[in-house]
Design a protein around this motif. Sequence first.
Motif, PDB file in Angstrom:
ATOM      1  N   LEU A 122      45.157  45.169  14.166  1.00 20.85           N
ATOM      2  CA  LEU A 122      44.902  46.501  13.617  1.00 20.85           C
ATOM      3  C   LEU A 122      43.960  47.301  14.507  1.00 20.85           C
ATOM      4  N   LEU A 123      42.941  46.645  15.052  1.00 24.41           N
ATOM      5  CA  LEU A 123      42.013  47.354  15.937  1.00 24.41           C
ATOM      6  C   LEU A 123      42.684  47.723  17.248  1.00 24.41           C
ATOM      7  N   LEU A 131      41.994  55.962  17.885  1.00 24.95           N
ATOM      8  CA  LEU A 131      40.978  55.836  16.839  1.00 24.95           C
ATOM      9  C   LEU A 131      39.979  54.765  17.241  1.00 24.95           C
ATOM     10  N   ALA A 132      38.722  55.155  17.428  1.00 24.87           N
ATOM     11  CA  ALA A 132      37.692  54.213  17.868  1.00 24.87           C
ATOM     12  C   ALA A 132      37.448  53.151  16.806  1.00 24.87           C
ATOM     13  N   ARG A 133      37.056  51.949  17.259  1.00 25.69           N
ATOM     14  CA  ARG A 133      36.840  50.836  16.333  1.00 25.69           C
ATOM     15  C   ARG A 133      35.778  51.137  15.289  1.00 25.69           C
ATOM     16  N   ASP A 134      34.758  51.889  15.672  1.00 27.70           N
ATOM     17  CA  ASP A 134      33.686  52.158  14.713  1.00 27.70           C
ATOM     18  C   ASP A 134      34.117  53.156  13.640  1.00 27.70           C
ATOM     19  N   ARG A 135      35.359  53.615  13.724  1.00 28.79           N
ATOM     20  CA  ARG A 135      35.870  54.535  12.712  1.00 28.79           C
ATOM     21  C   ARG A 135      36.781  53.827  11.708  1.00 28.79           C
ATOM     22  N   ILE A 136      36.885  52.495  11.837  1.00 28.09           N
ATOM     23  CA  ILE A 136      37.647  51.702  10.881  1.00 28.09           C
ATOM     24  C   ILE A 136      36.675  50.956   9.978  1.00 28.09           C
ATOM     25  N   CYS A 137      36.862  51.088   8.666  1.00 30.47           N
ATOM     26  CA  CYS A 137      36.011  50.402   7.691  1.00 30.47           C
ATOM     27  C   CYS A 137      36.898  49.538   6.807  1.00 30.47           C
ATOM     28  N   PHE A 138      36.678  48.228   6.832  1.00 28.81           N
ATOM     29  CA  PHE A 138      37.478  47.289   6.058  1.00 28.81           C
ATOM     30  C   PHE A 138      36.770  46.964   4.742  1.00 28.81           C
ATOM     31  N   GLU A 139      37.486  47.112   3.632  1.00 31.67           N
ATOM     32  CA  GLU A 139      36.942  46.796   2.313  1.00 31.67           C
ATOM     33  C   GLU A 139      37.132  45.298   2.070  1.00 31.67           C
ATOM     34  N   LEU A 140      36.043  44.564   1.868  1.00 35.66           N
ATOM     35  CA  LEU A 140      36.078  43.100   1.833  1.00 35.66           C
ATOM     36  C   LEU A 140      35.762  42.494   0.473  1.00 35.66           C
ATOM     37  N   SER A 141      35.639  43.296  -0.565  1.00 35.64           N
ATOM     38  CA  SER A 141      35.156  42.770  -1.854  1.00 35.64           C
ATOM     39  C   SER A 141      35.998  41.613  -2.377  1.00 35.64           C
ATOM     40  N   ARG A 158      30.639  42.493  15.293  1.00 33.24           N
ATOM     41  CA  ARG A 158      30.695  42.231  16.731  1.00 33.24           C
ATOM     42  C   ARG A 158      31.807  43.022  17.405  1.00 33.24           C
ATOM     43  N   LEU A 159      32.906  43.219  16.678  1.00 34.35           N
ATOM     44  CA  LEU A 159      34.033  43.955  17.238  1.00 34.35           C
ATOM     45  C   LEU A 159      33.810  45.463  17.218  1.00 34.35           C
TER      46      LEU A 159
END
Length: 279
Positions: A122-123, A131-141, A158-159
């Motif tokens: 996905l990254l 789309l820069a990596r720091d613009r992806i937010c994964f919901e982990l609940s 780290r990624l």
Amino acid sequence: MSPDEQESPVARAIAVDEIGLSFGILGAFRLKTTYQPIFGRLGEMLVPVAMSAAVRIERGGKPAPEDALSTLTPEELALLPRIGRRLAVRNLAHVGCEEPDFDLMLGLSGDVEVLAAEVDVLLEEAGSAGLARDRICFELSGLVGASAFGLLAAGLERLGASYALDLETASNLPGGSGVQIEPPVVRVPPAWTRRIVGEAVLLRVFRLLVTTLKRRGAAVQIEGIEDAAQLRAAIAAGADRLQGDYLSPPALAGTDFDDSPRAFADLIGAPANVVPLSA
């Protein structure tokens, strides 16, 4: 994308229409991407800063009833969320405004060890889409409690990607993982929003909790805002980000979207100079 990935079941299930939108094909169903904007606070304005993605499942050009999915095999059901995540990354450029420039929030579910490999893909896909990596937010609940959860969260950092937890999960993180978990984003889901804003005592406690979370570096995202009263309460509580049908409902990728700032005064029906903006 590697040749192996191009031949993966997820990649094979994705097609592109005549205007460049990606969609999924799973049995008799077509999978499409919907986005709902997330608004950030800028002075006395709300500005769209991110999109949360979901999958719309259609059959015969119409939304499929939930029980229709019983016709899918277990393997196809497992593929469905993975296809949806890939579509969300691919279609973000097709958010229907002049120059779409938003972060993306994606929910992760499934086996943590398998997800680690999916996150890499996905990254990589996001990078190909600009789309820069720091613009992806994964919901982990939904993954908290898995043995490798802490390692996944640390690996995302780290990624260069971000992650989010819902309020209940963030408040009850299990210890002993050996990895410190400090979610950059804490979500307040719609059910919690309705409960909190409906009880004065809870709202006062919630304000204190928001202050604590922000001191730890988390952005607080209040979701499910349905009316002006809930918006006023969310603003008074100090939310950094807001989402709900009252602000803008979900829409299919490619649908026209007004990304202009919204004034608080227009949304809450009160003069702007009395809006309770907390730090």
